[in-house]
Design a protein around this motif. Structure first.
Motif, PDB file in Angstrom:
ATOM      1  N   CYS A  32       0.824  -1.211   0.000  1.00  0.00           N
ATOM      2  CA  CYS A  32       0.000   0.000   0.000  1.00  0.00           C
ATOM      3  C   CYS A  32       0.858   1.261   0.000  1.00  0.00           C
ATOM      4  CB  CYS A  32      -0.926   0.016   1.209  1.00  0.00           C
ATOM      5  SG  CYS A  32      -2.491  -0.780   0.907  1.00  0.00           S
ATOM      6  N   ALA A  33       2.007   1.185   0.638  1.00  0.00           N
ATOM      7  CA  ALA A  33       2.900   2.352   0.694  1.00  0.00           C
ATOM      8  C   ALA A  33       3.431   2.706  -0.689  1.00  0.00           C
ATOM      9  CB  ALA A  33       4.046   2.081   1.656  1.00  0.00           C
ATOM     10  N   ARG A  34       3.519   1.725  -1.586  1.00  0.00           N
ATOM     11  CA  ARG A  34       3.995   1.984  -2.949  1.00  0.00           C
ATOM     12  C   ARG A  34       2.881   2.445  -3.876  1.00  0.00           C
ATOM     13  NH1 ARG A  34       6.684  -2.872  -1.631  1.00  0.00           N
ATOM     14  NH2 ARG A  34       5.091  -4.050  -2.739  1.00  0.00           N
ATOM     15  N   ALA A  35       1.644   2.456  -3.396  1.00  0.00           N
ATOM     16  CA  ALA A  35       0.497   2.784  -4.237  1.00  0.00           C
ATOM     17  C   ALA A  35       0.076   4.245  -4.031  1.00  0.00           C
ATOM     18  CB  ALA A  35      -0.643   1.834  -3.910  1.00  0.00           C
ATOM     19  N   ARG A  36      -1.157   4.524  -4.384  1.00  0.00           N
ATOM     20  CA  ARG A  36      -1.687   5.890  -4.286  1.00  0.00           C
ATOM     21  C   ARG A  36      -1.861   6.301  -2.831  1.00  0.00           C
ATOM     22  NH1 ARG A  36      -6.778   4.946  -8.274  1.00  0.00           N
ATOM     23  NH2 ARG A  36      -5.585   4.366 -10.107  1.00  0.00           N
ATOM     24  N   ARG A  37      -1.776   7.612  -2.593  1.00  0.00           N
ATOM     25  CA  ARG A  37      -2.022   8.127  -1.252  1.00  0.00           C
ATOM     26  C   ARG A  37      -2.727   9.467  -1.347  1.00  0.00           C
ATOM     27  NH1 ARG A  37       3.741   7.938   0.864  1.00  0.00           N
ATOM     28  NH2 ARG A  37       3.661   6.299  -0.645  1.00  0.00           N
ATOM     29  N   GLN A  38      -3.479   9.765  -0.325  1.00  0.00           N
ATOM     30  CA  GLN A  38      -4.202  11.026  -0.246  1.00  0.00           C
ATOM     31  C   GLN A  38      -4.032  11.590   1.155  1.00  0.00           C
ATOM     32  OE1 GLN A  38      -5.762  12.505  -2.874  1.00  0.00           O
ATOM     33  NE2 GLN A  38      -5.896  14.233  -1.492  1.00  0.00           N
ATOM     34  N   HIS A  39      -3.570  12.825   1.232  1.00  0.00           N
ATOM     35  CA  HIS A  39      -3.317  13.469   2.518  1.00  0.00           C
ATOM     36  C   HIS A  39      -4.537  14.283   2.933  1.00  0.00           C
ATOM     37  CE1 HIS A  39       1.000  12.522   2.373  1.00  0.00           C
ATOM     38  NE2 HIS A  39       0.825  12.660   1.071  1.00  0.00           N
ATOM     39  N   THR A  40      -4.878  14.204   4.204  1.00  0.00           N
ATOM     40  CA  THR A  40      -5.908  15.052   4.799  1.00  0.00           C
ATOM     41  C   THR A  40      -5.292  15.673   6.047  1.00  0.00           C
ATOM     42  OG1 THR A  40      -6.821  13.356   6.253  1.00  0.00           O
ATOM     43  CG2 THR A  40      -7.703  13.437   4.010  1.00  0.00           C
ATOM     44  N   PRO A  41      -5.902  16.713   6.584  1.00  0.00           N
ATOM     45  CA  PRO A  41      -5.322  17.310   7.796  1.00  0.00           C
ATOM     46  C   PRO A  41      -5.276  16.357   8.984  1.00  0.00           C
ATOM     47  CG  PRO A  41      -6.869  18.814   6.769  1.00  0.00           C
ATOM     48  CD  PRO A  41      -6.988  17.513   6.036  1.00  0.00           C
ATOM     49  N   TYR A  97      -6.708  -0.507   1.975  1.00  0.00           N
ATOM     50  CA  TYR A  97      -6.556   0.858   2.474  1.00  0.00           C
ATOM     51  C   TYR A  97      -5.734   0.824   3.751  1.00  0.00           C
ATOM     52  CZ  TYR A  97     -10.628   1.574  -0.524  1.00  0.00           C
ATOM     53  OH  TYR A  97     -11.485   1.605  -1.589  1.00  0.00           O
ATOM     54  N   VAL A  98      -4.845   1.805   3.905  1.00  0.00           N
ATOM     55  CA  VAL A  98      -4.096   1.978   5.150  1.00  0.00           C
ATOM     56  C   VAL A  98      -4.352   3.401   5.621  1.00  0.00           C
ATOM     57  CG1 VAL A  98      -1.828   2.064   6.230  1.00  0.00           C
ATOM     58  CG2 VAL A  98      -2.323   0.312   4.542  1.00  0.00           C
ATOM     59  N   LEU A  99      -4.815   3.541   6.853  1.00  0.00           N
ATOM     60  CA  LEU A  99      -5.033   4.844   7.459  1.00  0.00           C
ATOM     61  C   LEU A  99      -3.889   5.112   8.424  1.00  0.00           C
ATOM     62  CD1 LEU A  99      -7.893   4.013   6.414  1.00  0.00           C
ATOM     63  CD2 LEU A  99      -8.787   5.447   8.219  1.00  0.00           C
ATOM     64  N   ILE A 100      -3.210   6.230   8.229  1.00  0.00           N
ATOM     65  CA  ILE A 100      -2.033   6.586   9.019  1.00  0.00           C
ATOM     66  C   ILE A 100      -2.358   7.816   9.858  1.00  0.00           C
ATOM     67  CG2 ILE A 100       0.392   7.249   8.935  1.00  0.00           C
ATOM     68  CD1 ILE A 100       0.450   5.963   6.117  1.00  0.00           C
ATOM     69  N   GLY A 101      -2.171   7.701  11.162  1.00  0.00           N
ATOM     70  CA  GLY A 101      -2.440   8.815  12.064  1.00  0.00           C
ATOM     71  C   GLY A 101      -1.392   9.906  11.942  1.00  0.00           C
ATOM     72  N   ARG A 102      -1.830  11.129  12.212  1.00  0.00           N
ATOM     73  CA  ARG A 102      -0.936  12.283  12.149  1.00  0.00           C
ATOM     74  C   ARG A 102      -0.720  12.864  13.547  1.00  0.00           C
ATOM     75  NH1 ARG A 102      -1.316  16.153   6.988  1.00  0.00           N
ATOM     76  NH2 ARG A 102      -0.482  14.622   5.560  1.00  0.00           N
ATOM     77  N   ALA A 120     -13.998  12.096   1.085  1.00  0.00           N
ATOM     78  CA  ALA A 120     -13.386  12.887   0.016  1.00  0.00           C
ATOM     79  C   ALA A 120     -12.082  12.273  -0.451  1.00  0.00           C
ATOM     80  CB  ALA A 120     -13.151  14.330   0.496  1.00  0.00           C
ATOM     81  N   ALA A 121     -11.273  11.772   0.483  1.00  0.00           N
ATOM     82  CA  ALA A 121     -10.000  11.154   0.123  1.00  0.00           C
ATOM     83  C   ALA A 121     -10.226   9.887  -0.692  1.00  0.00           C
ATOM     84  CB  ALA A 121      -9.189  10.833   1.383  1.00  0.00           C
ATOM     85  N   LEU A 122     -11.235   9.090  -0.336  1.00  0.00           N
ATOM     86  CA  LEU A 122     -11.533   7.872  -1.099  1.00  0.00           C
ATOM     87  C   LEU A 122     -12.007   8.193  -2.512  1.00  0.00           C
ATOM     88  CD1 LEU A 122     -13.249   5.674   1.624  1.00  0.00           C
ATOM     89  CD2 LEU A 122     -10.956   5.423   0.686  1.00  0.00           C
ATOM     90  N   ASP A 123     -12.803   9.263  -2.638  1.00  0.00           N
ATOM     91  CA  ASP A 123     -13.240   9.675  -3.975  1.00  0.00           C
ATOM     92  C   ASP A 123     -12.041  10.022  -4.850  1.00  0.00           C
ATOM     93  OD1 ASP A 123     -15.900   9.294  -3.395  1.00  0.00           O
ATOM     94  OD2 ASP A 123     -16.281  11.407  -2.917  1.00  0.00           O
ATOM     95  N   LYS A 124     -11.061  10.723  -4.276  1.00  0.00           N
ATOM     96  CA  LYS A 124      -9.861  11.073  -5.045  1.00  0.00           C
ATOM     97  C   LYS A 124      -9.006   9.867  -5.359  1.00  0.00           C
ATOM     98  CE  LYS A 124      -9.527  15.834  -3.499  1.00  0.00           C
ATOM     99  NZ  LYS A 124      -8.695  16.834  -2.817  1.00  0.00           N
ATOM    100  N   LEU A 125      -8.894   8.931  -4.411  1.00  0.00           N
ATOM    101  CA  LEU A 125      -8.112   7.712  -4.659  1.00  0.00           C
ATOM    102  C   LEU A 125      -8.735   6.876  -5.778  1.00  0.00           C
ATOM    103  CD1 LEU A 125      -7.136   6.316  -1.136  1.00  0.00           C
ATOM    104  CD2 LEU A 125      -5.600   7.113  -2.913  1.00  0.00           C
ATOM    105  N   HIS A 126     -10.040   6.758  -5.779  1.00  0.00           N
ATOM    106  CA  HIS A 126     -10.719   5.939  -6.785  1.00  0.00           C
ATOM    107  C   HIS A 126     -10.805   6.625  -8.136  1.00  0.00           C
ATOM    108  CE1 HIS A 126     -12.865   4.015  -3.127  1.00  0.00           C
ATOM    109  NE2 HIS A 126     -11.756   3.382  -3.396  1.00  0.00           N
ATOM    110  N   GLY A 127     -10.794   7.957  -8.133  1.00  0.00           N
ATOM    111  CA  GLY A 127     -10.982   8.696  -9.373  1.00  0.00           C
ATOM    112  C   GLY A 127      -9.705   8.879 -10.096  1.00  0.00           C
TER     113      GLY A 127
END
Length: 127
Positions: A32-41, A97-102, A120-127
């Protein structure tokens, strides 16, 4: 006394994760780390498509930057609850999916806002 049907009515906790499988192997997290990622606050979401017709899988992680063990566990508990609420509807079968805490944000951020951010992050990952 009438017998109560326990399956009628609301869903229990076991039914919520019926479509989710929790990842535990390091190799799955690294893929998963080599795949797509989406950052949120509040957190980071990594996602990759594994294959068609397979179960949706999810993993959770927090580094020591998040804080001591108590803070990391609290952040992971919040990420698990967000995943339980959002992934059955917004996630896609066959995806990991991997969720990483900030640091400082995952434990303190508004819960409803984090749910919206995950959608919103999932929509961007899938789109």
């Amino acid at each position: 006394m009438a017998k109560v049907d326990e399956t009628a009515g609301g869903e229990g906790p076991a039914a919520v994760f019926a479509c989710l499988e929790v990842m535990k192997k390091r190799a799955d997290f690294l893929a998963c780390a080599r795949a797509r990622r989406q950052h949120t606050p509040g957190f980071v979401v990594q996602g990759r498509k594994r294959g068609e017709g397979e179960a949706l899988r999810v993993g959770f992680t927090c580094s020591k930057k998040v804080g001591n063990a108590v803070a990391r566990n609290r952040a992971k508990r919040r990420l698990r609850e967000i995943a339980r609420a959002v992934l059955p509807g917004a996630g896609k079968p066959g995806w990991d999916y991997v969720l990483i805490g900030r640091e400082a944000e995952t434990a303190r951020r508004d819960f409803a806002l984090m749910q919206d951010e995950l959608r919103a992050a999932l929509d961007k990952l899938h789109g």
